[in-house]
Design a protein around this motif. Structure first.
Motif, short mmCIF file in Angstrom:
data_model
loop_
_atom_site.label_atom_id
_atom_site.label_comp_id
_atom_site.label_asym_id
_atom_site.label_seq_id
_atom_site.Cartn_x
_atom_site.Cartn_y
_atom_site.Cartn_z
N ASP A 35 0.95 -1.17 0.13
CA ASP A 35 0.06 -0.11 -0.04
C ASP A 35 0.70 1.17 0.17
O ASP A 35 0.23 2.37 -0.55
N ARG A 36 2.03 1.18 0.37
CA ARG A 36 2.95 2.32 0.49
C ARG A 36 3.71 2.36 -0.78
O ARG A 36 4.26 3.46 -1.27
N GLY A 37 3.71 1.42 -1.76
CA GLY A 37 4.45 1.52 -3.03
C GLY A 37 4.51 0.20 -3.68
O GLY A 37 4.79 -0.86 -3.05
N ASP A 38 4.96 -0.04 -4.88
CA ASP A 38 5.33 -1.03 -5.78
C ASP A 38 6.49 -1.45 -5.18
O ASP A 38 7.55 -1.00 -4.75
N CYS A 39 6.71 -3.12 -4.96
CA CYS A 39 7.86 -3.82 -4.69
C CYS A 39 8.12 -4.95 -5.32
O CYS A 39 7.35 -5.59 -5.88
N TYR A 40 9.38 -5.26 -5.36
CA TYR A 40 9.59 -6.83 -5.78
C TYR A 40 9.58 -7.53 -4.45
O TYR A 40 9.76 -7.57 -3.30
N GLY A 41 9.63 -9.13 -4.79
CA GLY A 41 9.46 -9.96 -3.75
C GLY A 41 10.56 -9.89 -2.49
O GLY A 41 10.37 -9.77 -1.59
N SER A 42 11.94 -9.77 -3.08
CA SER A 42 12.70 -9.88 -1.88
C SER A 42 12.99 -8.48 -1.27
O SER A 42 13.20 -8.28 0.05
N GLN A 43 12.42 -7.35 -1.84
CA GLN A 43 12.21 -6.11 -1.26
C GLN A 43 11.14 -6.21 -0.25
O GLN A 43 11.33 -5.73 0.95
N LEU A 44 10.23 -6.85 -0.69
CA LEU A 44 8.94 -7.03 0.40
C LEU A 44 9.54 -7.97 1.54
O LEU A 44 9.12 -7.32 2.67
N ARG A 45 10.35 -8.80 1.53
CA ARG A 45 10.82 -9.69 2.50
C ARG A 45 11.72 -8.81 3.45
O ARG A 45 11.71 -8.67 4.62
N SER A 46 12.58 -7.83 2.81
CA SER A 46 13.43 -6.99 3.50
C SER A 46 12.65 -6.09 4.43
O SER A 46 12.78 -5.73 5.61
N GLU A 47 11.45 -5.51 3.39
CA GLU A 47 10.60 -4.49 4.53
C GLU A 47 9.84 -5.22 5.65
O GLU A 47 9.62 -4.74 6.62
N TYR A 48 9.56 -6.35 5.40
CA TYR A 48 8.84 -6.95 6.35
C TYR A 48 9.57 -7.39 7.73
O TYR A 48 9.32 -6.89 8.71
N LEU A 49 11.03 -7.67 7.43
CA LEU A 49 11.89 -7.96 8.61
C LEU A 49 12.11 -6.59 9.18
O LEU A 49 12.22 -6.34 10.34
N ARG A 50 12.40 -5.62 8.45
CA ARG A 50 12.78 -4.17 9.00
C ARG A 50 11.80 -3.69 9.88
O ARG A 50 11.93 -3.07 10.93
#
Length: 183
Positions: free
Chosen positions: A12-27
């Motif tokens: 909802d904050r912006g387009d992402c690719y898969g490993s970027q989503l994983r990194s954001e989830y962890l962060r």
């Protein structure tokens, strides 16, 4: 916490690719998620019409975008309460032991109390990939839950004095699996 809903909220904050989503989830949560689970979840979200592929970035990675339906679902999830009621194996094990003749719950409660106290003294993991505020929130939740576990064990210890164990019931359920005929 729902990985599915979390990924929608991040998208909802912006387009992402898969490993970027994983990194954001962890962060943002400090919780690890397998990158394979991220991609499987994205495919299911796509199937359900909650995300769509937007093409690829300059490095050829597939970008994902939340749809209007996905945005509504993410925002509804973030604004909703979640129940912490779930199966509590410790409580169920103690409740069972209290009803069994000859079972001594004292050592069980003592072992559980020692484990909780040990967890309280363990240092919080210092994950440099996690946001400091998110890390503090997760640490506070962990500490408060562990302190509540100690209060729960104190209360159970008091209740144990009044517990009356019992044998198997003479009543038999009407339904059951019939004996198979041998051939």
């Amino acid at each position: 916490m729902s990985v599915r809903q979390s990924l929608l909220a991040i998208l909802d904050r912006g387009d992402c690719y898969g490993s970027q989503l994983r990194s954001e989830y962890l962060r943002r949560t400090g919780a690890s998620v397998n990158v394979g689970q991220v991609y499987t979840t994205l495919e299911r979200l796509e199937r359900d019409g909650l995300v769509e592929r937007r093409g690829a970035d300059d490095d050829g990675r597939v970008l994902w975008r939340v749809t209007a339906a996905g945005r509504l679902q993410a925002r509804a999830w973030l604004g909703s309460a979640s129940s912490t009621e779930r199966r509590d194996d410790v409580a169920l094990r103690i409740a069972l032991a209290l009803t069994l003749p000859g079972a001594d719950v004292g050592p069980m409660i003592a072992a559980q109390r020692a484990a909780v106290r040990g967890a309280l003294t363990e240092p919080e993991p210092d994950d440099e990939n996690m946001d400091a505020v998110a890390r503090a929130v997760v640490a506070a939740a962990r500490r408060v839950r562990l302190e509540a576990d100690l209060r729960f064990l104190d209360e159970v210890e008091r209740m144990a004095a009044d517990a009356v164990p019992f044998d198997l019931s003479d009543e038999r359920p009407r339904r059951g699996r019939p004996v198979r005929a041998t051939r």
